[in-house]
Design an enzyme around this catalytic site. Structure first.
Site, PDB file in Angstrom:
ATOM      1  CG  HIS A   1      -9.710   6.883   0.001  1.00 46.09           C
ATOM      2  ND1 HIS A   1      -8.346   6.765  -0.112  1.00 46.09           N
ATOM      3  CD2 HIS A   1     -10.198   5.616  -0.065  1.00 46.09           C
ATOM      4  CE1 HIS A   1      -8.040   5.478  -0.252  1.00 46.09           C
ATOM      5  NE2 HIS A   1      -9.145   4.766  -0.219  1.00 46.09           N
TER       6      HIS A   1
ATOM      7  CD  GLU B   1       8.847 -16.551   6.829  1.00 45.05           C
ATOM      8  OE1 GLU B   1       9.420 -17.421   7.503  1.00 45.05           O
ATOM      9  OE2 GLU B   1       8.555 -15.419   7.288  1.00 45.05           O
TER      10      GLU B   1
END
Length: 659
Positions: A260, A409
């Site tokens: 990764h 938001e």
């Protein structure tokens, strides 16, 4: 149709450029570029509409690498397809100081990087904004000028971040059918298997918010192509789950978390070359493979030329408007309209809350700028962001100019970034200042990218009153001022509000926030002045020769400063008042100007209904500060100001104590 051998060699070019660059840097994430290379190859070589020779073509498809840690995937694609400002030397300089090939893709560093990604989930929310912009502009200018797809590549991390839920729910609701998200479904995160921390059924999740979903083998080029073609015909946004092997081709590390976020190492790279039958040495792409990629980069030249012909053939006014808006220029007459508004205000001197003042200014702005796209995160009646020109956008009708973002938001802020990045529109939206915390990562990225996004943050202090400390921003103004590049405005009355809006819109390359009051404020600028005084960040509002006391204040507290100055003058103490609507702009002025404004008064006092942080730059360590040292409380605003000692009397007492 591409032969299996040709496809594999093209995909392997991405894999080896990525692993070699990461190895040379001794830092980076090879797993995603190797695992997602097949998906990227099919998309870029057969479907994506783009032109490396004309990277800012307004009708190009947008590609967002939401999983920004896989940046070498994007850099490899830009080099291979022939972007002139992405050379093999740039690839070799991956993650080095000053290089275009930063650790995560940085908007503005090189052509073809549509947005800055890295903080997971931001990219998918940006892509939603881009798709909103495309749909809105297609409705406005017609499909002959705006008709493109937005594609995003996400990883498990993007989908675990909460912002992704806000973003995909909004996209599904709006039926953004030209949005296509590829999920690099490799079942691995930094810690190990995804199953360590998550068991979400992502297909069910996307279906539940009105997305079209497709599951494929992410290494099967025919399945990838069929999925893209199906997505292009959908009446909803499409989520393509691409089952992939992270680090595909690395015989000992593929499919594990070891691939990764760490270089493969020389031994594993040699083994991968052998396994994938790749004989070219590091940073070398075989001529036939590079030719195939460069041809892929030329694939849309004809489409781009045809688009240019359509633009040239459009009626003069429409063409000029389209070009102006994508250049980001404001229309002629903007400054004079703001000026006329200021004259009108000076004639009436209204006592209004700055949130209402903002609405009055927006009435003028929205009447003149067709490119403003307003909105609110479910606080429209409180934010006053909807003017007479602003009909709501609905899933089936994008002719309006107002977005109901819902109670989202974070996605609102990130989608606005995507709208601004797309071009052709200027997004603004409202929320409570306290909830800027939810927007902060996106606001920070807007500042990092240097894009024009305007946040209307109302209910900016303990003046919120009865809603109590959870809704009273105390530290927020200071913390937003700490973001480099963000302009935070806190206007004191209607005239200052108009000037702050004017500056926010004139700044093409900076985001802005307006911190506005719920409570009514008396006008402090009673005379009309042509010059935009707020543009200096701070200016002398009440002058006094040889002043013994200088009072510095922003927003609602300027009124207190003016009244305190009157009280001190009545006691024979020469006092001046400096209004500080924008700290950032003040510190960008010349040294002479700054010195003159700070002045030589022996006593300096700052007044702001927030924390002291930042004010010492005006008043020094030994200056007095009238403001908040704690969280707020629940009660009527007037009682709170008295309770926390933010009053005229407190200012006078502090001045006298210092004198």
């Amino acid at each position: 149709m591409t032969s299996a051998e040709k496809h594999n060699r093209m995909a392997n070019a991405i894999r080896f450029l990525s692993m070699d660059a990461i190895e040379k840097a001794n830092s980076g994430h090879p797993g995603l570029p190797m695992g997602a290379a097949d998906v990227a190859t099919v998309l870029f070589s057969r479907y994506l509409k783009f032109d490396p020779k004309n990277p800012l073509w307004p009708d190009r498809d947008r590609f967002v690498l939401s999983a920004g840690h896989g940046s070498m995937l994007l850099y490899s694609l830009l080099y291979l397809t022939g972007y002139e400002d992405m050379t093999i030397e740039d690839i070799k300089q991956f993650r080095q100081l000053g290089s275009k090939t930063a650790g995560h893709p940085e908007y503005g560093h090189a052509s073809g990087i549509e947005t800055t990604t890295g903080p997971l989930g931001q990219g998918i929310a940006n892509a939603v904004g881009m798709a909103i912009a495309e749909r809105k502009l297609a409705q406005e200018f017609g499909s002959e000028l705006q008709n493109h797809f937005t594609y995003a590549l996400v990883g498990d991390g993007c989908l675990m971040e909460g912002i992704s839920q806000e973003a995909i729910a909004l996209a599904g609701h709006l039926k953004l059918n030209k949005l296509v998200v590829f999920w690099d479904d490799n079942k691995i995160t930094i810690d190990g298997a995804v199953s360590l921390s998550d068991s979400t059924n992502q297909i069910a999740r996307f279906k539940s918010v009105n997305w079209n979903t497709i599951e494929i083998d992410g290494h099967d080029q025919d399945a990838i192509a069929a999925a893209i073609e199906q997505a292009q015909k959908s009446d909803r946004p499409t989520f393509i789950a691409c089952k992939t092997i992270i680090g595909f081709g690395a015989p000992n590390k593929q499919g594990t978390h070891k691939v990764h976020g760490s270089p493969l190492g020389a031994e594993e790279i040699a083994a991968t070359r052998k396994a994938l039958n790749w004989e070219a040495e590091a940073f070398s792409v075989p001529a036939d493979v590079l030719d195939n990629w460069r041809l892929a980069g030329l694939r849309s030249t004809k489409a781009r030329k045809e688009w240019e012909e359509r633009l040239a053939a459009a009626e003069t006014e429409k063409r000029a408007e389209f070009v102006r808006r994508f250049a980001g220029d404001l229309p002629g007459g903007f400054d004079s309209a703001i000026d006329a508004f200021k004259q009108k205000v000076a004639a009436n001197n209204p006592t209004v809350a700055t949130r209402k003042a903002s609405e009055d200014v927006l009435e003028v702005i929205n009447g003149l700028l067709p490119e403003t796209l307003g909105g609110s995160a479910d606080l429209t009646p409180s934010n006053n962001t909807k003017t007479s020109q602003m009909k709501a956008i609905t899933p089936d009708d994008f002719s309006g100019r107002y977005m109901h973002y819902g109670i989202r938001e974070h996605a609102t802020a990130a989608a606005m970034n995507g709208i601004a990045l797309h071009g052709g529109l200027i997004p603004y939206s409202g929320g409570f200042l306290i909830f800027s915390d939810y927007c902060r990562p996106s606001v920070r990225l807007a500042a990092l990218m240097g894009i024009r996004v305007v946040h209307v943050w109302t209910h900016d202090s303990i003046g919120v009153g009865e809603d109590g400390p959870t809704h009273q921003p105390v530290e927020h103004v200071a913390s937003l001022r700490a973001i480099p590049g963000l302009l935070l405005f806190r206007p004191a009355d209607e005239t200052e509000t108009a000037e702050c809006w004017q500056i926010a819109l004139q700044n093409k390359n900076r985001p802005s926030g307006l911190a506005l009051t719920r409570q009514n404020l008396m006008p402090v600028r009673k005379e009309y002045e042509e010059k935009n005084l707020c543009a200096s960040g701070a200016y002398e509002l009440v002058s006094s020769s040889d002043a013994k006391v200088s009072l510095f204040a922003s927003g609602s507290e300027v009124e207190i400063a003016v009244k305190a100055a009157e009280a001190l003058e009545a006691k024979g103490v020469a006092t001046r008042v400096v209004s500080v609507p924008c700290v950032e702009l003040f510190f960008e002025q010349s040294e002479d100007y700054r010195k003159a404004i700070l002045g030589k008064s022996p006593v300096k006092i700052a007044i702001e209904a927030g924390v002291r942080e930042g004010w010492d730059a005006f008043i020094g360590n030994d200056g007095a500060f009238i403001g908040m040292k704690s969280f707020g409380a629940s009660g009527p605003a007037k009682d709170l100001y008295k309770h926390f000692g933010i009053t005229v009397e407190a200012v006078v007492a502090a001045a006298e104590a210092k004198l």
